[in-house]
Design a protein around this motif. Structure first.
Motif: not given
Length: 250
Positions: A44-48, A50-53, A96-99
């Motif tokens: 979770r910490r890595y995803l968040e 780097h702007g991902a959820q 995960a999702e980003k943009a």
């Protein structure tokens, strides 16, 4: 999903790389004594950062950032108080999702020391994934994926879980092309097209054929009959040069 433009491809590569690096970090953090909740928090910490959820949380309100399945659990294991032990077989699935773009990847990790048959299963699970990847090209039937993986399993005396399929991904976590079999499916008539985006994720087992729900929660799936099972997964784009794998860490 079929890519619309170069901008979407770059976004897909970005979120694919983030998922892959989160998975790699979680795998490197596996050790006896860590709980699945602690492992999930690393992801979770890595995803968040780097702007991902988390896609499972975003799309399905899954109670965790990642799916972590241990031993008898085949998929969708909920992170929690379970303590990882030496000899465990742990599957980690990161999506995960980003943009506005989604990617999905996963791998199974043996926690040393493990039996030789488990080491072989893990090695061959990875091989089964790449057998499927080698079939990818425009104009090829989607059935070729399951046919190739099925033949690999047969030759090496494994079984495949036949109710957990690959799937389209990109603008959402699960989309068209839906339910791509990683086992032989005579009814499959769809064809791969240039720019199509989907996962390949075979579940290779030493004897299980099915994934079934347990009584503990509404998410975790178990092998039926109970048998060691591994999963390896990549998200890819169909291109004239073969599969462009976007869920690589580097």
């Amino acid at each position: 999903m079929t890519l619309r433009d170069e901008g979407d491809l770059e976004k897909l590569k970005d979120i694919g790389r983030i998922c892959a690096r989160a998975l790699k970090l979680m795998g490197e953090s596996l050790e006896p004594g860590i709980t699945t909740a602690e492992l999930d928090d690393i992801g979770r910490r890595y995803l968040e950062a780097h702007g991902a959820q988390s896609a499972p949380e975003l799309c399905y309100r899954f109670p965790g950032a990642t799916c972590i399945s241990v031993n008898e659990e085949v998929a969708h294991g909920i992170p929690g108080a379970r303590v990882i032990q030496a000899g465990d077989l742990v599957n980690i699935d990161v999506s995960a999702e980003k943009a506005g773009l989604f990617a999905d990847t996963g791998a199974s990790f043996p926690v040393p020391p493990v039996r030789p048959d488990i080491e072989r299963l893990v090695r061959d699970g990875r091989r089964a994934l790449f057998v499927g990847l080698k079939t990818v090209k425009p104009g090829q039937s989607l059935a070729a994926i399951g046919n190739a993986i099925g033949e690999f399993a047969r030759k090496n005396r494994y079984t495949l879980i036949t109710n957990l399929a690959s799937h389209g991904v990109g603008y959402s976590l699960h989309e068209e092309p839906g339910e791509i079999a990683t086992w032989p499916d005579p009814s499959e008539r769809r064809v791969m097209k240039d720019g199509m985006v989907f996962t390949i994720e075979p579940f290779l087992s030493t004897g299980a054929h099915w994934a079934e729900s347990g009584e503990e929660d509404d998410w975790t799936l178990y092998s039926e009959p109970r048998a060691p099972t591994v999963q390896f997964e990549h998200t890819l784009v169909v291109t004239r040069n073969g599969p462009l794998i976007v869920t690589l860490p580097d």
